[in-house]
Design a protein around this motif. Structure first.
Motif, PDB file in Angstrom:
ATOM      1  N   SER A   8      -6.552   5.299   4.021  1.00 25.56           N
ATOM      2  CA  SER A   8      -5.492   5.313   2.897  1.00 25.56           C
ATOM      3  C   SER A   8      -4.267   4.999   3.028  1.00 25.56           C
ATOM      4  O   SER A   8      -3.524   4.625   2.305  1.00 25.56           O
ATOM      5  CB  SER A   8      -5.545   7.046   2.538  1.00 25.56           C
ATOM      6  OG  SER A   8      -5.189   7.585   3.690  1.00 25.56           O
ATOM      7  N   LYS A  11      -4.100   1.544   2.178  1.00 26.19           N
ATOM      8  CA  LYS A  11      -4.753   1.431   0.618  1.00 26.19           C
ATOM      9  C   LYS A  11      -5.960   0.711   0.799  1.00 26.19           C
ATOM     10  O   LYS A  11      -6.206  -0.568   0.210  1.00 26.19           O
ATOM     11  CB  LYS A  11      -4.000   0.896  -0.349  1.00 26.19           C
ATOM     12  CG  LYS A  11      -2.625   1.642  -0.702  1.00 26.19           C
ATOM     13  CD  LYS A  11      -1.765   1.519  -1.777  1.00 26.19           C
ATOM     14  CE  LYS A  11      -0.604   2.496  -2.229  1.00 26.19           C
ATOM     15  NZ  LYS A  11       0.231   2.350  -0.777  1.00 26.19           N
ATOM     16  N   LYS A  13      -9.983  -0.699   1.004  1.00 24.11           N
ATOM     17  CA  LYS A  13     -11.136  -0.518   0.111  1.00 24.11           C
ATOM     18  C   LYS A  13     -12.584  -0.330   1.578  1.00 24.11           C
ATOM     19  O   LYS A  13     -12.640  -1.495   2.152  1.00 24.11           O
ATOM     20  CB  LYS A  13     -11.696  -1.849  -0.688  1.00 24.11           C
ATOM     21  CG  LYS A  13     -12.786  -1.408  -1.794  1.00 24.11           C
ATOM     22  CD  LYS A  13     -12.254  -2.328  -2.877  1.00 24.11           C
ATOM     23  CE  LYS A  13     -13.871  -3.163  -2.854  1.00 24.11           C
ATOM     24  NZ  LYS A  13     -13.397  -4.623  -3.455  1.00 24.11           N
ATOM     25  N   GLU A  18     -19.042   3.856   5.275  1.00 26.47           N
ATOM     26  CA  GLU A  18     -18.306   5.050   4.762  1.00 26.47           C
ATOM     27  C   GLU A  18     -18.554   6.374   5.621  1.00 26.47           C
ATOM     28  O   GLU A  18     -17.494   7.157   5.549  1.00 26.47           O
ATOM     29  CB  GLU A  18     -18.815   5.071   3.183  1.00 26.47           C
ATOM     30  CG  GLU A  18     -18.284   6.177   2.479  1.00 26.47           C
ATOM     31  CD  GLU A  18     -17.064   5.743   1.824  1.00 26.47           C
ATOM     32  OE1 GLU A  18     -17.245   4.946   1.021  1.00 26.47           O
ATOM     33  OE2 GLU A  18     -16.126   6.458   1.782  1.00 26.47           O
ATOM     34  N   VAL A  96     -13.462  -2.652   6.371  1.00 30.92           N
ATOM     35  CA  VAL A  96     -12.438  -2.219   5.160  1.00 30.92           C
ATOM     36  C   VAL A  96     -11.581  -3.411   4.810  1.00 30.92           C
ATOM     37  O   VAL A  96     -11.280  -4.191   5.613  1.00 30.92           O
ATOM     38  CB  VAL A  96     -11.341  -1.233   5.860  1.00 30.92           C
ATOM     39  CG1 VAL A  96     -10.453  -0.759   4.723  1.00 30.92           C
ATOM     40  CG2 VAL A  96     -12.037   0.350   6.260  1.00 30.92           C
ATOM     41  N   THR A  98      -7.986  -4.877   2.684  1.00 29.15           N
ATOM     42  CA  THR A  98      -6.915  -4.449   2.176  1.00 29.15           C
ATOM     43  C   THR A  98      -6.003  -5.657   1.655  1.00 29.15           C
ATOM     44  O   THR A  98      -6.209  -6.540   2.129  1.00 29.15           O
ATOM     45  CB  THR A  98      -5.933  -3.705   3.337  1.00 29.15           C
ATOM     46  OG1 THR A  98      -4.616  -3.342   2.679  1.00 29.15           O
ATOM     47  CG2 THR A  98      -5.536  -4.591   4.425  1.00 29.15           C
TER      48      THR A  98
END
Ligand code: ATP
Ligand code: MG
Lengths: 123, 146
Positions: A8, A11, A13, A18, A96, A98
């Motif tokens: 977070s 930001k 993805k 997960e 992830v 970004t």
């Protein structure tokens, strides 16, 4: 810092891993676009290192697995190929992406208390 | 001392970047199943990965042979690629002939062979330009870790 908080903060993805976001705890980071540098230099003691990179091919996951690195951040919004995502899922590595550039990604993590990875000297 | 506990040959396809590193991951898993000291496993896996990626980057095909003995692990990487003209030079940190497109994939920092040397207890490189390269390294298993 929990992997989920890092996601977070930048930001990000989440592309794979997960289910590991709440169990992986990151204390240190290392940024590199040359994977041999990761293999040669990074010391990982407790699966607490995040790798920040501009490389997107499956080798980032292979390198992470070999080094016991639980999380990889691909910076600058680069499109991560399907093979990398599925390998990350299969091997249990959080991948992830970004939109932030490497510099800003590292800066945010550092400000949040993530330190530089320990560097090895000799076996 | 000489009893072979386990051996396996892994075929490596040159230019196959998608599967590059699979053999080394399998080696890591095989050694884990044998209950070998994690530090020894890591050093073997890193060195194997560097040897595997060199076969993928520089040659058409080759193989990795893993042999596990009670007191040491031996990996032999063999290929029929272009060979290395000057092995001593190739061993220098930072020396690389990798073209830009290989660098964009994250390779070509010239750290692979030095990294094998750093992780192995013994390293031997035999190369004949035009014929191929053989990289053999051994990692000792400390007492009572198997
Ligand atoms: N199996 C091989 N066949 C032919 N040439 C090789 C082989 N392995 C290494 N070389 C040569 O030796 C050089 C140095 O290899 P090394 O693995 O140390 O670095 P690199 O592959 O260039 O970069 P890195 O391993 O850091 O990604 C290579 O650039 C290449 O010229
Ligand atoms: Mg190399």
């Amino acid at each position: 810092m929990r992997a989920r908080e890092i996601v977070s903060l930048i930001k990000g993805k989440v592309l794979s891993g997960e289910s590991l976001l709440d169990e992986v705890e990151i204390k240190r980071g290392f940024a590199a676009d040359l994977l041999s540098d990761v293999l040669a230099l990074v010391e990982v003691e407790n699966r607490d290192v995040v790798l920040i990179t501009g490389i997107t091919n499956p080798q980032i996951v292979r390198t992470a697995v070999l080094m016991d690195i639980p999380m990889v951040i691909v910076a600058r919004g680069k499109r991560v190929p399907w093979e990398t995502i599925t390998l990350g899922e299969e091997k249990g590595v959080i991948v992830v992406s970004t939109e932030l550039i490497v510099f800003v990604t590292c800066g945010l993590l550092y400000k949040a208390g993530i330190e530089g990875a320990r560097i090895t000297r000799g076996p | 001392m000489n009893d072979l506990l386990y051996s396996h040959t892994y075929q490596i396809q040159g230019r196959d970047f998608e599967h590059g590193g699979e053999a080394s991951s399998d080696i890591k898993e095989a050694l884990k199943r044998m209950g070998i000291n994690p530090q020894v496993i890591k050093r073997t896996a890193i060195a194997s990965y560097e040897a595997e990626m060199n076969i993928i980057v520089y040659t058409e095909k080759g193989e990795l042979l893993l042999e596990v003995y009670p007191k040491m692990i031996r990996v032999t990487a063999t290929d029929r690629g272009p060979g290395i003209e000057d092995v001593e030079l190739a061993m220098k940190e930072g020396y690389s002939t990798a073209p830009p497109e290989i660098r964009e994939m994250g390779f070509g920092s010239g750290m692979g062979l030095p990294n094998i040397k750093k992780n192995a207890d013994r390293l031997l490189i035999e190369s004949h330009p035009g014929k191929g390269t053989k990289v053999i390294f051994e990692i000792d298993i400390p007492n009572a870790s198997v």
